[in-house]
Design a protein around this motif. Structure first.
Motif, mmCIF file in Angstrom:
data_model
loop_
_atom_site.group_PDB
_atom_site.id
_atom_site.type_symbol
_atom_site.label_atom_id
_atom_site.label_comp_id
_atom_site.label_asym_id
_atom_site.label_seq_id
_atom_site.Cartn_x
_atom_site.Cartn_y
_atom_site.Cartn_z
ATOM 1 N N SER A 1 8.251 -9.507 -8.708
ATOM 2 C CA SER A 1 8.605 -10.225 -9.899
ATOM 3 C C SER A 1 9.716 -9.866 -10.605
ATOM 4 O O SER A 1 10.406 -10.632 -11.320
ATOM 5 N N SER A 2 10.174 -8.328 -10.388
ATOM 6 C CA SER A 2 11.268 -8.004 -11.191
ATOM 7 C C SER A 2 12.503 -8.065 -10.240
ATOM 8 O O SER A 2 13.579 -7.674 -10.498
ATOM 9 N N GLY A 3 12.498 -8.802 -9.176
ATOM 10 C CA GLY A 3 13.578 -8.971 -8.405
ATOM 11 C C GLY A 3 14.143 -7.773 -7.668
ATOM 12 O O GLY A 3 15.581 -7.581 -7.253
ATOM 13 N N ALA A 4 13.136 -6.999 -7.197
ATOM 14 C CA ALA A 4 13.770 -5.297 -6.893
ATOM 15 C C ALA A 4 13.569 -5.383 -5.260
ATOM 16 O O ALA A 4 13.263 -4.325 -4.561
ATOM 17 N N GLY A 5 13.656 -6.442 -4.398
ATOM 18 C CA GLY A 5 13.758 -6.485 -3.019
ATOM 19 C C GLY A 5 14.760 -6.442 -2.065
ATOM 20 O O GLY A 5 14.879 -6.412 -1.138
ATOM 21 N N LYS A 6 15.959 -5.807 -2.781
ATOM 22 C CA LYS A 6 17.036 -5.418 -2.378
ATOM 23 C C LYS A 6 16.758 -4.208 -1.298
ATOM 24 O O LYS A 6 15.956 -3.371 -1.739
ATOM 25 N N PRO A 7 17.184 -4.315 0.172
ATOM 26 C CA PRO A 7 17.037 -3.134 1.003
ATOM 27 C C PRO A 7 17.263 -1.809 0.580
ATOM 28 O O PRO A 7 16.329 -0.928 0.671
ATOM 29 N N GLN A 8 18.153 -1.375 -0.212
ATOM 30 C CA GLN A 8 18.815 -0.299 -0.887
ATOM 31 C C GLN A 8 17.714 0.275 -1.811
ATOM 32 O O GLN A 8 17.469 1.226 -1.882
ATOM 33 N N LEU A 9 17.239 -0.720 -2.697
ATOM 34 C CA LEU A 9 16.409 -0.410 -3.724
ATOM 35 C C LEU A 9 14.959 -0.096 -3.044
ATOM 36 O O LEU A 9 14.451 0.934 -3.485
ATOM 37 N N LEU A 10 14.507 -0.914 -2.162
ATOM 38 C CA LEU A 10 13.330 -0.556 -1.280
ATOM 39 C C LEU A 10 13.459 0.789 -0.472
ATOM 40 O O LEU A 10 12.371 1.426 -0.760
ATOM 41 N N GLU A 11 14.548 1.157 -0.005
ATOM 42 C CA GLU A 11 14.752 2.307 0.607
ATOM 43 C C GLU A 11 14.507 3.440 -0.358
ATOM 44 O O GLU A 11 13.734 4.488 -0.128
ATOM 45 N N ARG A 12 15.079 3.357 -1.539
ATOM 46 C CA ARG A 12 14.962 4.306 -2.692
ATOM 47 C C ARG A 12 13.556 4.522 -3.033
ATOM 48 O O ARG A 12 12.879 5.713 -3.154
ATOM 49 N N VAL A 13 12.810 3.491 -3.399
ATOM 50 C CA VAL A 13 11.447 3.608 -3.318
ATOM 51 C C VAL A 13 10.591 4.334 -2.543
ATOM 52 O O VAL A 13 9.627 5.253 -2.762
ATOM 53 N N ILE A 14 10.906 3.735 -1.227
ATOM 54 C CA ILE A 14 10.137 4.568 -0.186
ATOM 55 C C ILE A 14 10.377 5.930 0.093
ATOM 56 O O ILE A 14 9.455 6.908 0.148
ATOM 57 N N GLN A 15 11.722 6.315 -0.216
ATOM 58 C CA GLN A 15 12.003 7.858 0.196
ATOM 59 C C GLN A 15 11.254 8.606 -1.243
ATOM 60 O O GLN A 15 10.926 9.651 -0.980
ATOM 61 N N GLU A 16 11.307 8.087 -2.500
ATOM 62 C CA GLU A 16 10.869 8.731 -3.599
ATOM 63 C C GLU A 16 9.181 9.085 -3.263
ATOM 64 O O GLU A 16 8.683 10.059 -3.506
ATOM 65 N N LEU A 17 8.641 7.815 -2.843
ATOM 66 C CA LEU A 17 7.157 8.108 -2.781
ATOM 67 C C LEU A 17 6.776 8.980 -1.580
ATOM 68 O O LEU A 17 5.711 9.564 -1.495
ATOM 69 N N LEU A 18 7.501 8.735 -0.521
ATOM 70 C CA LEU A 18 7.273 9.698 0.783
ATOM 71 C C LEU A 18 7.460 11.118 0.301
ATOM 72 O O LEU A 18 6.637 12.062 0.806
ATOM 73 N N LEU A 19 8.493 11.312 -0.364
ATOM 74 C CA LEU A 19 8.803 12.765 -1.025
ATOM 75 C C LEU A 19 7.596 13.365 -1.683
ATOM 76 O O LEU A 19 7.069 14.440 -1.557
ATOM 77 N N LEU B 1 11.722 -2.576 5.364
ATOM 78 C CA LEU B 1 12.562 -3.064 4.347
ATOM 79 C C LEU B 1 13.151 -4.768 4.064
ATOM 80 O O LEU B 1 13.811 -4.999 3.286
ATOM 81 N N ALA B 2 12.215 -5.214 4.881
ATOM 82 C CA ALA B 2 12.451 -6.792 4.910
ATOM 83 C C ALA B 2 11.912 -7.475 3.479
ATOM 84 O O ALA B 2 12.238 -8.413 3.486
ATOM 85 N N SER B 3 11.055 -6.873 2.977
ATOM 86 C CA SER B 3 10.464 -7.372 1.905
ATOM 87 C C SER B 3 9.641 -6.416 0.891
ATOM 88 O O SER B 3 9.140 -5.215 1.322
ATOM 89 N N CYS B 4 9.261 -6.848 -0.226
ATOM 90 C CA CYS B 4 8.619 -5.766 -1.150
ATOM 91 C C CYS B 4 6.995 -5.692 -0.676
ATOM 92 O O CYS B 4 6.704 -4.482 -0.725
ATOM 93 N N ALA B 5 6.554 -6.758 -0.097
ATOM 94 C CA ALA B 5 5.382 -6.461 0.492
ATOM 95 C C ALA B 5 5.012 -5.471 1.505
ATOM 96 O O ALA B 5 4.188 -4.791 1.931
ATOM 97 N N ASN B 6 6.175 -5.688 2.559
ATOM 98 C CA ASN B 6 6.477 -4.610 3.871
ATOM 99 C C ASN B 6 6.531 -3.199 3.379
ATOM 100 O O ASN B 6 5.923 -2.413 3.971
ATOM 101 N N ALA B 7 7.434 -3.016 2.330
ATOM 102 C CA ALA B 7 7.761 -1.824 1.762
ATOM 103 C C ALA B 7 6.204 -0.969 1.397
ATOM 104 O O ALA B 7 5.964 0.029 1.568
ATOM 105 N N ALA B 8 5.553 -1.905 0.396
ATOM 106 C CA ALA B 8 4.318 -1.376 -0.092
ATOM 107 C C ALA B 8 3.275 -1.188 1.055
ATOM 108 O O ALA B 8 2.312 -0.116 0.876
ATOM 109 N N ALA B 9 3.284 -2.189 1.807
ATOM 110 C CA ALA B 9 2.203 -1.865 2.949
ATOM 111 C C ALA B 9 2.412 -0.555 3.857
ATOM 112 O O ALA B 9 1.533 -0.105 4.242
ATOM 113 N N TYR B 10 3.905 -0.500 4.154
ATOM 114 C CA TYR B 10 3.966 0.864 4.974
ATOM 115 C C TYR B 10 3.630 2.097 4.167
ATOM 116 O O TYR B 10 3.356 2.963 4.776
#
Length: 353
Positions: free
Chosen positions: A175-193, A218-227
């Motif tokens: 909803s906030s338009g945060a679906g850019k691959p670079q931002l999704l990667e940042r979110v994934i890295q933060e939560l994996l850490l 990194l294809a979508s917000c849903a994919n990032a959250a599911a991973y």
């Protein structure tokens, strides 16, 4: 619209630029015109143009001085230099002041519009970078809250709660338009850490979190959250199995668990569930070992930390209260005074003497 200002001491020079430029096509509009450098500076500060097209030879403050002043005062403005003289010194100075281009009179309409297109593209790219940076900062802030909630669900062994939070994360990012691959990667890295930290805190192997990824996350917000949900679910299963097959309750682990979460709204039921024992058994064995119940132990932890933080005068007392787990600062004052016999402010003043 992109604001443009024209600077030339000869009106016909400004007329030519105004006529040749395809302003609407480039999303631009001319908002001001100036005949010399001093007027240009005044109008630039008033009108806030994003692009300035200026001649170099003018009476009074010429283009050289104008470029110096603009570079010093308004470094983000894009500048296009126009001159009737093929003067290498002028060109050098334009480059030094980071002008977009240097055009010679008579002006070629194609060259002018090519430069305008570059200006528009450069401004769009800069705006996108600012937007992404703002979005990054907003998400880093929102992730702080999400991390706290994920940490609580994980430590409570709440599988359903975890999955629900990752669904919320996907929805919020979408909803906030945060679906850019670079931002999704940042979110994934933060939560994996954070997940690694949770595993290590529970004496579990964390290297599995470094596994290879195929990029689909990194294809979508849903994919990032599911991973992320899958990784957290795997880790949670490890923790559940570890807790289930321990032969006896380790009170040192219980104490460490509480000390790591003393500022959270922790309960006897929550801790008992996390260690697969009844709350009655946990309460009894904890009091036998430490001589107080869990509520008093947590209170003691909070008060000792609060007293320690009060020694730092840079921390407002309200902040100290929040860090110690009290959202209501008035209630914090009452608890602190009951525990130590003096108010937080009095203790701080006493430490200064």
């Amino acid at each position: 619209m992109i604001k443009v200002m024209l600077v030339d001491d000869e009106s016909w020079g400004r007329d030519i630029v105004r006529t040749f430029g395809r302003w609407e096509e480039h999303g631009m509009e001319i908002v001001a015109e100036a005949e010399d450098g001093e007027e240009a500076l005044r109008l630039a500060e008033e009108q806030k143009p994003q692009v300035i097209i200026t001649d170099m030879r003018m009476p009074g403050m010429d283009g050289v001085k104008l470029l110096n002043e603009l570079h010093e005062r308004l470094p983000h403005i894009q500048i296009v230099v126009i001159s009737g003289y093929d003067d290498f010194k002028y060109m050098q100075h334009a480059i030094r002041c980071q002008a977009i281009d240097y055009l010679l009179k008579p002006i070629d309409p194609k060259e002018l519009n090519a430069v305008l297109a570059r200006c528009a593209a450069g401004l769009a790219a800069a705006e996108e970078s600012r937007r992404l940076l703002t979005l990054d900062l907003e998400w880093l802030l929102s992730l702080t809250s999400m991390k706290q909630r994920l940490r609580a669900r994980f430590n409570e062994l709440d599988r359903e709660g975890l999955l629900e939070l990752f669904g919320e994360l996907a929805s919020d990012m979408e909803s906030s338009g945060a679906g850019k691959p670079q931002l999704l990667e940042r979110v994934i890295q933060e939560l994996l850490l954070m997940l690694k930290e949770l595993l290590l805190a529970n004496s579990l192997e964390a290297n599995a979190m470094d596994g290879a990824r195929d990029g689909a996350e990194l294809a979508s917000c849903a994919n990032a959250a599911a991973y992320l949900a899958a990784r957290y679910e795997e880790a949670l299963e490890q923790l559940i199995q570890q807790r289930k097959f321990k032969k006896r309750l380790n009170l040192d682990e219980v104490r460490q668990y509480m000390e790591a979460r003393f500022a959270e709204p922790i309960s006897l039921e929550q801790v008992a569930r996390a260690f697969f024992v009844s709350k009655e058994y946990l309460s009894k064995t904890f009091k036998q070992e430490y001589g107080c119940n869990m509520t008093d132990y947590i209170l003691q932890l909070r008060m000792e930390k609060a007293r320690e933080w009060l020694l730092d005068e840079k921390l407002p007392i309200k902040t100290v209260a929040e860090m110690a787990g009290y959202e209501d600062v008035t209630y914090f004052y009452r608890v602190f005074k009951k525990h130590f016999g003096i108010a937080p402010g009095e203790m701080r003043r006493g430490s200064e003497n």
